[in-house]
Design a protein around this motif. Structure first.
Motif, PDB file in Angstrom:
ATOM      1  N   VAL A  37       0.739  -1.341   0.010  1.00 32.98           N
ATOM      2  CA  VAL A  37       0.084   0.000   0.117  1.00 32.98           C
ATOM      3  C   VAL A  37       0.827   1.334   0.138  1.00 32.98           C
ATOM      4  O   VAL A  37       0.138   2.372  -0.091  1.00 32.98           O
ATOM      5  CB  VAL A  37      -1.127   0.034   1.154  1.00 32.98           C
ATOM      6  N   LYS A  38       2.163   1.210   0.189  1.00 32.94           N
ATOM      7  CA  LYS A  38       2.937   2.259  -0.015  1.00 32.94           C
ATOM      8  C   LYS A  38       2.776   3.206  -1.249  1.00 32.94           C
ATOM      9  O   LYS A  38       2.716   2.514  -2.441  1.00 32.94           O
ATOM     10  CB  LYS A  38       4.525   1.888   0.171  1.00 32.94           C
ATOM     11  N   GLY A  39       2.614   4.526  -1.038  1.00 37.02           N
ATOM     12  CA  GLY A  39       2.722   5.562  -1.738  1.00 37.02           C
ATOM     13  C   GLY A  39       1.143   5.533  -2.483  1.00 37.02           C
ATOM     14  O   GLY A  39       0.754   6.386  -3.231  1.00 37.02           O
ATOM     15  N   ARG A  40       0.045   4.781  -1.957  1.00 31.54           N
ATOM     16  CA  ARG A  40      -1.077   4.862  -1.926  1.00 31.54           C
ATOM     17  C   ARG A  40      -2.172   5.155  -0.888  1.00 31.54           C
ATOM     18  O   ARG A  40      -3.313   6.024  -1.197  1.00 31.54           O
ATOM     19  CB  ARG A  40      -1.825   3.542  -2.793  1.00 31.54           C
ATOM     20  N   PHE A  41      -1.729   4.792   0.139  1.00 33.02           N
ATOM     21  CA  PHE A  41      -2.519   4.938   1.370  1.00 33.02           C
ATOM     22  C   PHE A  41      -1.896   5.590   2.337  1.00 33.02           C
ATOM     23  O   PHE A  41      -0.534   5.849   2.439  1.00 33.02           O
ATOM     24  CB  PHE A  41      -2.716   3.605   2.290  1.00 33.02           C
ATOM     25  N   THR A  42      -2.563   6.275   3.218  1.00 30.91           N
ATOM     26  CA  THR A  42      -1.990   7.446   4.284  1.00 30.91           C
ATOM     27  C   THR A  42      -2.604   7.247   5.314  1.00 30.91           C
ATOM     28  O   THR A  42      -4.077   7.386   5.299  1.00 30.91           O
ATOM     29  CB  THR A  42      -1.917   8.880   3.607  1.00 30.91           C
ATOM     30  N   ILE A  43      -1.917   7.110   6.572  1.00 29.01           N
ATOM     31  CA  ILE A  43      -2.736   6.987   7.668  1.00 29.01           C
ATOM     32  C   ILE A  43      -2.264   8.508   8.465  1.00 29.01           C
ATOM     33  O   ILE A  43      -1.302   9.084   8.393  1.00 29.01           O
ATOM     34  CB  ILE A  43      -2.006   5.678   8.607  1.00 29.01           C
ATOM     35  N   SER A  44      -3.526   8.615   9.155  1.00 25.71           N
ATOM     36  CA  SER A  44      -3.343   9.934   9.936  1.00 25.71           C
ATOM     37  C   SER A  44      -4.350   9.797  11.197  1.00 25.71           C
ATOM     38  O   SER A  44      -5.183   9.130  11.352  1.00 25.71           O
ATOM     39  CB  SER A  44      -3.570  11.235   9.081  1.00 25.71           C
ATOM     40  N   LYS A  45      -4.162  10.820  12.107  1.00 26.45           N
ATOM     41  CA  LYS A  45      -4.984  11.076  13.145  1.00 26.45           C
ATOM     42  C   LYS A  45      -5.380  12.349  13.567  1.00 26.45           C
ATOM     43  O   LYS A  45      -4.500  13.253  13.384  1.00 26.45           O
ATOM     44  CB  LYS A  45      -4.495  10.145  14.387  1.00 26.45           C
ATOM     45  N   ASP A  46      -6.380  12.562  14.254  1.00 26.54           N
ATOM     46  CA  ASP A  46      -6.695  13.726  14.767  1.00 26.54           C
ATOM     47  C   ASP A  46      -6.986  13.533  16.416  1.00 26.54           C
ATOM     48  O   ASP A  46      -7.946  13.018  16.882  1.00 26.54           O
ATOM     49  CB  ASP A  46      -8.228  14.347  14.357  1.00 26.54           C
ATOM     50  N   SER A  47      -5.981  13.781  16.991  1.00 28.52           N
ATOM     51  CA  SER A  47      -5.866  13.608  18.617  1.00 28.52           C
ATOM     52  C   SER A  47      -7.030  14.271  19.369  1.00 28.52           C
ATOM     53  O   SER A  47      -7.294  13.621  20.212  1.00 28.52           O
ATOM     54  CB  SER A  47      -4.558  13.865  19.203  1.00 28.52           C
ATOM     55  N   LEU A  89      -8.905   8.244  13.783  1.00 29.91           N
ATOM     56  CA  LEU A  89      -7.942   7.600  13.240  1.00 29.91           C
ATOM     57  C   LEU A  89      -8.342   7.700  11.697  1.00 29.91           C
ATOM     58  O   LEU A  89      -9.470   7.278  11.587  1.00 29.91           O
ATOM     59  CB  LEU A  89      -7.360   6.407  13.581  1.00 29.91           C
ATOM     60  N   TYR A  90      -7.756   7.979  10.786  1.00 31.60           N
ATOM     61  CA  TYR A  90      -7.981   7.818   9.280  1.00 31.60           C
ATOM     62  C   TYR A  90      -7.066   6.996   8.335  1.00 31.60           C
ATOM     63  O   TYR A  90      -5.810   6.893   8.881  1.00 31.60           O
ATOM     64  CB  TYR A  90      -7.955   9.348   8.998  1.00 31.60           C
ATOM     65  N   LEU A  91      -7.892   6.506   7.406  1.00 29.83           N
ATOM     66  CA  LEU A  91      -6.909   5.900   6.280  1.00 29.83           C
ATOM     67  C   LEU A  91      -7.529   6.315   5.140  1.00 29.83           C
ATOM     68  O   LEU A  91      -8.422   5.912   4.626  1.00 29.83           O
ATOM     69  CB  LEU A  91      -7.154   4.436   6.349  1.00 29.83           C
ATOM     70  N   GLN A  92      -6.577   7.056   4.378  1.00 32.28           N
ATOM     71  CA  GLN A  92      -6.895   7.548   3.141  1.00 32.28           C
ATOM     72  C   GLN A  92      -6.224   6.707   2.185  1.00 32.28           C
ATOM     73  O   GLN A  92      -5.074   6.327   1.980  1.00 32.28           O
ATOM     74  CB  GLN A  92      -6.402   8.897   2.928  1.00 32.28           C
ATOM     75  N   MET A  93      -7.284   6.230   1.398  1.00 30.03           N
ATOM     76  CA  MET A  93      -6.894   5.208   0.330  1.00 30.03           C
ATOM     77  C   MET A  93      -7.294   5.535  -1.035  1.00 30.03           C
ATOM     78  O   MET A  93      -8.162   5.709  -1.547  1.00 30.03           O
ATOM     79  CB  MET A  93      -7.773   3.707   0.611  1.00 30.03           C
TER      80      MET A  93
END
Length: 125
Positions: free
Chosen positions: A63-73, A78-82
């Motif tokens: 998934v490298k280069g396609r997915f992005t994990i992030s969070k709003d503390s 938690l998010y996963l942009q795919m």
């Protein structure tokens, strides 16, 4: 008790995008490691991405280069942009939390303490 609730799954065509969301509640600490895992029918669960309390991100090669994990503390979310989704991304996606600092990695699912119920992602060709 910690509750993790995923949302945002759905059906898309190959090349499309989805954004998964995981809302954490209960006795949850924003310093914990969070991760996304997935399981396709007939296959073992696999790690997708993790995000440490310090902000380190790790991704599976697939998934490298396609997915992005992030969070709003502030929101304990938690998010996963795919992006550029492929049919092989079809799976039930789980959010998980790990209390400790040492095994924050997609390959270390057995150390994660809390799991959500999952949200289905289906990618058609």
């Amino acid at each position: 008790q910690v509750q993790l609730v995923e949302s945002g799954g759905g059906s898309v065509q190959a090349g499309g995008s989805l954004r998964l969301t995981c809302a954490a509640s209960g006795y949850f600490e924003s310093s914990w490691c969070m991760g996304w895992f997935r399981q396709a029918p007939g296959k073992e669960r696999e790690g997708v991405s993790t995000l440490s309390g310090g902000g380190t991100t790790t991704y599976a090669d697939s998934v490298k280069g396609r997915f992005t994990i992030s969070k709003d503390s502030a929101k304990n979310t938690l998010y996963l942009q795919m992006n550029s989704l492929k049919p092989e991304d079809t799976a039930l996606y789980y959010c998980a939390a790990y209390r400790g600092p040492f095994f924050c990695h997609p390959n270390m699912s057995r150390y994660f303490n809390y799991w959500g119920q999952g949200t289905q992602v289906t990618v058609s060709s």
